[in-house]
Design a protein around this motif. Structure first.
Motif, short mmCIF file in Angstrom:
data_model
loop_
_atom_site.label_atom_id
_atom_site.label_comp_id
_atom_site.label_asym_id
_atom_site.label_seq_id
_atom_site.Cartn_x
_atom_site.Cartn_y
_atom_site.Cartn_z
N SER A 1 7.47 -14.55 12.72
CA SER A 1 8.58 -15.33 12.23
C SER A 1 9.82 -14.44 12.11
CB SER A 1 8.19 -15.97 10.92
OG SER A 1 8.77 -15.41 9.79
N HIS A 2 10.96 -15.06 11.85
CA HIS A 2 12.20 -14.30 11.78
C HIS A 2 12.24 -13.35 10.59
CE1 HIS A 2 13.14 -17.47 8.89
NE2 HIS A 2 14.13 -16.72 8.46
N LYS A 3 11.48 -13.65 9.53
CA LYS A 3 11.44 -12.75 8.37
C LYS A 3 10.76 -11.43 8.73
CE LYS A 3 11.67 -16.11 4.69
NZ LYS A 3 11.07 -16.63 3.47
N LEU A 4 9.70 -11.49 9.50
CA LEU A 4 9.03 -10.26 9.92
C LEU A 4 9.93 -9.43 10.81
CD1 LEU A 4 5.40 -11.52 10.59
CD2 LEU A 4 6.23 -10.18 8.66
N LEU A 5 10.67 -10.09 11.70
CA LEU A 5 11.62 -9.37 12.55
C LEU A 5 12.72 -8.74 11.72
CD1 LEU A 5 12.02 -11.64 15.68
CD2 LEU A 5 11.00 -9.37 15.56
N ARG A 6 13.17 -9.45 10.70
CA ARG A 6 14.23 -8.91 9.84
C ARG A 6 13.72 -7.70 9.06
NH1 ARG A 6 16.32 -13.43 6.49
NH2 ARG A 6 14.53 -12.99 5.21
N TRP A 7 12.50 -7.75 8.56
CA TRP A 7 11.94 -6.62 7.81
C TRP A 7 11.68 -5.43 8.73
CZ3 TRP A 7 7.69 -9.76 4.83
CH2 TRP A 7 8.31 -10.48 3.81
N GLY A 8 11.28 -5.69 9.96
CA GLY A 8 10.94 -4.62 10.87
C GLY A 8 12.07 -4.17 11.78
N ALA A 9 13.28 -4.69 11.56
CA ALA A 9 14.40 -4.35 12.45
C ALA A 9 14.70 -2.87 12.45
CB ALA A 9 15.63 -5.16 12.07
N GLY A 10 14.60 -2.22 11.31
CA GLY A 10 14.87 -0.78 11.25
C GLY A 10 13.87 0.02 12.07
N LEU A 11 12.61 -0.40 12.02
CA LEU A 11 11.59 0.27 12.83
C LEU A 11 11.83 0.03 14.31
CD1 LEU A 11 8.45 -0.62 10.68
CD2 LEU A 11 9.62 1.59 10.81
N LEU A 12 12.24 -1.18 14.66
CA LEU A 12 12.55 -1.49 16.05
C LEU A 12 13.77 -0.70 16.55
CD1 LEU A 12 11.94 -5.35 16.06
CD2 LEU A 12 10.50 -3.58 17.08
N MET A 13 14.77 -0.54 15.69
CA MET A 13 15.95 0.23 16.06
C MET A 13 15.59 1.69 16.30
SD MET A 13 18.67 -1.54 13.43
CE MET A 13 19.83 -0.22 13.48
N ALA A 14 14.72 2.24 15.45
CA ALA A 14 14.28 3.63 15.64
C ALA A 14 13.46 3.77 16.92
CB ALA A 14 13.47 4.09 14.43
N ALA A 15 12.60 2.80 17.18
CA ALA A 15 11.79 2.84 18.40
C ALA A 15 12.67 2.76 19.64
CB ALA A 15 10.77 1.70 18.40
N LEU A 16 13.70 1.91 19.60
CA LEU A 16 14.62 1.82 20.74
C LEU A 16 15.38 3.12 20.97
CD1 LEU A 16 16.10 -1.77 20.35
CD2 LEU A 16 14.55 -0.93 22.12
N LEU A 17 15.74 3.79 19.89
CA LEU A 17 16.43 5.07 20.04
C LEU A 17 15.52 6.10 20.71
CD1 LEU A 17 18.93 6.79 19.47
CD2 LEU A 17 17.94 7.33 17.24
N VAL A 18 14.28 6.17 20.26
CA VAL A 18 13.33 7.12 20.84
C VAL A 18 13.06 6.78 22.31
CG1 VAL A 18 10.93 7.93 20.74
CG2 VAL A 18 12.26 7.73 18.64
N LEU A 19 12.85 5.51 22.60
CA LEU A 19 12.59 5.10 23.98
C LEU A 19 13.79 5.37 24.89
CD1 LEU A 19 10.61 1.80 23.42
CD2 LEU A 19 9.73 3.97 24.27
N ASN A 20 14.99 5.12 24.39
CA ASN A 20 16.17 5.42 25.20
C ASN A 20 16.30 6.91 25.46
OD1 ASN A 20 17.16 2.85 25.71
ND2 ASN A 20 18.32 2.78 23.81
N LEU A 21 15.93 7.73 24.49
CA LEU A 21 15.96 9.19 24.70
C LEU A 21 14.93 9.61 25.73
CD1 LEU A 21 16.47 10.41 21.03
CD2 LEU A 21 18.09 10.65 22.92
N LEU A 22 13.76 8.97 25.71
CA LEU A 22 12.71 9.31 26.67
C LEU A 22 13.04 8.85 28.09
CD1 LEU A 22 9.52 8.51 24.56
CD2 LEU A 22 10.43 10.78 25.16
N LEU A 23 13.82 7.79 28.20
CA LEU A 23 14.17 7.22 29.51
C LEU A 23 15.60 7.57 29.92
CD1 LEU A 23 12.54 3.73 28.98
CD2 LEU A 23 11.68 5.59 30.42
N LEU A 24 16.09 8.68 29.43
CA LEU A 24 17.48 9.07 29.64
C LEU A 24 17.81 9.34 31.11
CD1 LEU A 24 20.01 9.57 28.02
CD2 LEU A 24 19.30 11.93 27.71
N ASP A 25 16.82 9.63 31.92
CA ASP A 25 17.08 9.93 33.33
C ASP A 25 17.42 8.69 34.15
OD1 ASP A 25 14.49 9.02 32.92
OD2 ASP A 25 13.68 10.10 34.65
#
Length: 93
Positions: A1-25
């Protein structure tokens, strides 16, 4: 549900940052990383709390980042078993 996404948005933002760093090439992910850095820079500028109307969208970015950071910190506290308290509202007499 949207509440779970709202609670986990910070974790998703951190995961996106790490993944973007790993796929920088790859050019797409390099562009997304720069966009993400620009958003975080906007949030940091929003923390300066400058008085002009022009800075209002930056304050919105700051609010979004701080609320997700606080939510992620709260989830981490619960998962790590740290002492936490809920807020009790007292009725006025």
């Amino acid at each position: 549900s949207h509440k779970l996404l709202r609670w986990g948005a910070g974790l998703l933002m951190a995961a996106l940052l790490v993944l973007n760093l790993l796929l920088l090439d790859r050019p797409l992910f390099a562009g997304l990383l720069w966009t993400q850095f620009a958003f975080y820079a906007a949030a940091a500028l929003g923390a300066l709390d400058l008085p002009h109307r022009f800075w209002k969208p930056l304050r919105t970015a700051r609010y979004f980042v701080l609320m997700n950071l606080a939510s992620t910190a709260g989830i981490a506290d619960v998962l790590l078993g740290r002492d936490w308290h809920s807020w009790n509202v007292q009725e006025s007499r």
